[in-house]
Scaffold this motif. Sequence first.
Motif, PDB file in Angstrom:
ATOM      1  N   PRO A  62       0.841  -1.198   0.000  1.00 29.07           N
ATOM      2  CA  PRO A  62       0.000   0.000   0.000  1.00 29.07           C
ATOM      3  C   PRO A  62       0.878   1.251   0.000  1.00 29.07           C
ATOM      4  CG  PRO A  62      -0.188  -1.173   2.097  1.00 29.07           C
ATOM      5  CD  PRO A  62       0.683  -1.991   1.207  1.00 29.07           C
ATOM      6  N   PRO A  63       0.417   2.317  -0.632  1.00 30.46           N
ATOM      7  CA  PRO A  63       1.228   3.531  -0.737  1.00 30.46           C
ATOM      8  C   PRO A  63       1.345   4.314   0.574  1.00 30.46           C
ATOM      9  CG  PRO A  63      -0.908   3.886  -1.721  1.00 30.46           C
ATOM     10  CD  PRO A  63      -0.839   2.443  -1.348  1.00 30.46           C
ATOM     11  N   PHE A  64       0.386   4.116   1.493  1.00 31.80           N
ATOM     12  CA  PHE A  64       0.386   4.844   2.761  1.00 31.80           C
ATOM     13  C   PHE A  64       0.297   3.850   3.910  1.00 31.80           C
ATOM     14  CE2 PHE A  64      -2.374   7.563  -0.123  1.00 31.80           C
ATOM     15  CZ  PHE A  64      -1.322   8.343  -0.580  1.00 31.80           C
ATOM     16  N   ASP A  65       0.752   4.262   5.076  1.00 34.88           N
ATOM     17  CA  ASP A  65       0.645   3.439   6.277  1.00 34.88           C
ATOM     18  C   ASP A  65      -0.838   3.232   6.572  1.00 34.88           C
ATOM     19  OD1 ASP A  65       0.574   2.316   8.800  1.00 34.88           O
ATOM     20  OD2 ASP A  65       1.843   3.836   9.725  1.00 34.88           O
ATOM     21  N   PRO A  66      -1.328   1.986   6.532  1.00 33.21           N
ATOM     22  CA  PRO A  66      -2.756   1.739   6.759  1.00 33.21           C
ATOM     23  C   PRO A  66      -3.252   2.163   8.138  1.00 33.21           C
ATOM     24  CG  PRO A  66      -1.708  -0.198   5.827  1.00 33.21           C
ATOM     25  CD  PRO A  66      -0.618   0.772   6.179  1.00 33.21           C
ATOM     26  N   GLU A  67      -2.370   2.191   9.130  1.00 31.09           N
ATOM     27  CA  GLU A  67      -2.743   2.550  10.494  1.00 31.09           C
ATOM     28  C   GLU A  67      -2.782   4.061  10.718  1.00 31.09           C
ATOM     29  OE1 GLU A  67      -3.496   0.186  12.875  1.00 31.09           O
ATOM     30  OE2 GLU A  67      -3.333  -1.255  11.239  1.00 31.09           O
ATOM     31  N   ALA A  68      -2.160   4.829   9.834  1.00 34.22           N
ATOM     32  CA  ALA A  68      -2.026   6.277  10.037  1.00 34.22           C
ATOM     33  C   ALA A  68      -3.200   7.047   9.444  1.00 34.22           C
ATOM     34  CB  ALA A  68      -0.728   6.766   9.408  1.00 34.22           C
ATOM     35  N   SER A  69      -3.402   8.242   9.947  1.00 36.08           N
ATOM     36  CA  SER A  69      -4.430   9.109   9.371  1.00 36.08           C
ATOM     37  C   SER A  69      -3.952   9.591   7.995  1.00 36.08           C
ATOM     38  CB  SER A  69      -4.701  10.312  10.270  1.00 36.08           C
ATOM     39  OG  SER A  69      -3.656  11.253  10.165  1.00 36.08           O
ATOM     40  N   PHE A  70      -4.883  10.033   7.183  1.00 34.63           N
ATOM     41  CA  PHE A  70      -4.524  10.518   5.850  1.00 34.63           C
ATOM     42  C   PHE A  70      -3.678  11.787   5.948  1.00 34.63           C
ATOM     43  CE2 PHE A  70      -5.555  12.587   1.706  1.00 34.63           C
ATOM     44  CZ  PHE A  70      -4.945  11.647   0.904  1.00 34.63           C
ATOM     45  N   ASP A  71      -3.773  12.508   7.050  1.00 39.65           N
ATOM     46  CA  ASP A  71      -2.935  13.703   7.232  1.00 39.65           C
ATOM     47  C   ASP A  71      -1.453  13.353   7.231  1.00 39.65           C
ATOM     48  OD1 ASP A  71      -5.085  15.442   7.304  1.00 39.65           O
ATOM     49  OD2 ASP A  71      -5.243  15.380   9.488  1.00 39.65           O
ATOM     50  N   ALA A  72      -1.113  12.123   7.595  1.00 44.45           N
ATOM     51  CA  ALA A  72       0.281  11.684   7.615  1.00 44.45           C
ATOM     52  C   ALA A  72       0.743  11.156   6.259  1.00 44.45           C
ATOM     53  CB  ALA A  72       0.473  10.597   8.679  1.00 44.45           C
ATOM     54  N   ALA A  73      -0.161  11.029   5.297  1.00 40.21           N
ATOM     55  CA  ALA A  73       0.179  10.473   3.982  1.00 40.21           C
ATOM     56  C   ALA A  73       1.143  11.389   3.234  1.00 40.21           C
ATOM     57  CB  ALA A  73      -1.086  10.273   3.151  1.00 40.21           C
ATOM     58  N   ARG A  74       2.058  10.769   2.518  1.00 38.36           N
ATOM     59  CA  ARG A  74       3.008  11.511   1.689  1.00 38.36           C
ATOM     60  C   ARG A  74       3.110  10.816   0.340  1.00 38.36           C
ATOM     61  NH1 ARG A  74       1.784  14.582   4.762  1.00 38.36           N
ATOM     62  NH2 ARG A  74       2.983  15.709   6.313  1.00 38.36           N
ATOM     63  N   CYS A  75       3.196  11.605  -0.718  1.00 40.93           N
ATOM     64  CA  CYS A  75       3.378  11.062  -2.061  1.00 40.93           C
ATOM     65  C   CYS A  75       4.714  10.319  -2.095  1.00 40.93           C
ATOM     66  CB  CYS A  75       3.376  12.202  -3.081  1.00 40.93           C
ATOM     67  SG  CYS A  75       3.827  11.684  -4.748  1.00 40.93           S
ATOM     68  N   PRO A  76       4.741   9.082  -2.595  1.00 40.97           N
ATOM     69  CA  PRO A  76       6.003   8.353  -2.638  1.00 40.97           C
ATOM     70  C   PRO A  76       7.003   8.927  -3.641  1.00 40.97           C
ATOM     71  CG  PRO A  76       4.220   7.044  -3.577  1.00 40.97           C
ATOM     72  CD  PRO A  76       3.605   8.282  -3.032  1.00 40.97           C
ATOM     73  N   PHE A  77       6.570   9.838  -4.484  1.00 43.34           N
ATOM     74  CA  PHE A  77       7.457  10.419  -5.491  1.00 43.34           C
ATOM     75  C   PHE A  77       8.044  11.761  -5.054  1.00 43.34           C
ATOM     76  CE2 PHE A  77       4.553   7.592  -7.653  1.00 43.34           C
ATOM     77  CZ  PHE A  77       5.439   6.765  -8.324  1.00 43.34           C
ATOM     78  N   CYS A  78       7.205  12.698  -4.614  1.00 40.57           N
ATOM     79  CA  CYS A  78       7.704  14.034  -4.252  1.00 40.57           C
ATOM     80  C   CYS A  78       7.764  14.259  -2.744  1.00 40.57           C
ATOM     81  CB  CYS A  78       6.880  15.126  -4.933  1.00 40.57           C
ATOM     82  SG  CYS A  78       5.209  15.347  -4.265  1.00 40.57           S
ATOM     83  N   ARG A  79       7.206  13.313  -1.944  1.00 38.87           N
ATOM     84  CA  ARG A  79       7.214  13.342  -0.486  1.00 38.87           C
ATOM     85  C   ARG A  79       6.378  14.461   0.127  1.00 38.87           C
ATOM     86  NH1 ARG A  79       7.509   8.750   0.679  1.00 38.87           N
ATOM     87  NH2 ARG A  79       7.853   9.310   2.822  1.00 38.87           N
ATOM     88  N   HIS A  80       5.481  15.056  -0.644  1.00 40.41           N
ATOM     89  CA  HIS A  80       4.557  16.065  -0.128  1.00 40.41           C
ATOM     90  C   HIS A  80       3.190  15.414   0.081  1.00 40.41           C
ATOM     91  CE1 HIS A  80       7.192  19.520  -0.554  1.00 40.41           C
ATOM     92  NE2 HIS A  80       7.598  18.985  -1.700  1.00 40.41           N
ATOM     93  N   HIS A  81       2.315  16.099   0.811  1.00 40.64           N
ATOM     94  CA  HIS A  81       0.971  15.566   1.024  1.00 40.64           C
ATOM     95  C   HIS A  81       0.239  15.535  -0.321  1.00 40.64           C
ATOM     96  CE1 HIS A  81      -3.128  15.050   2.446  1.00 40.64           C
ATOM     97  NE2 HIS A  81      -2.573  14.554   3.539  1.00 40.64           N
TER      98      HIS A  81
END
Length: 95
Positions: free
Chosen positions: A38-57
């Motif tokens: 999965p591209p984001f940590d399944p346990e984390a809130s979406f606020d913690a998500a970061r693009c795997p390419f540019c590392r921004h939200h």
Amino acid sequence: MILRCRLCHAAIAAFSPADLSLPMTGAMFGPLEPGFPPPFDPEASFDAARCPFCRHHPQGYDPAGRATLETGTGPWPVGGTVRRVAKAHSKKEGK
């Protein structure tokens, strides 16, 4: 649907609009293809998500952008209307 990063425009996750609810979590977004993590940590809130390419939200940092997700078919609203809009969109596509 495909979630795209609002800043670098990369395709980063797959999601089902009917499964979105607030507060969003990483678990609501899956890999683009089976067999990948999965591209984001399944346990984390979406606020913690970061693009795997540019590392921004993925939604960017403009407060106005928090109301929508960028998708391959254009902006998708999030918030209290997500389920209603998802159902209307599914009916329009004949699902």
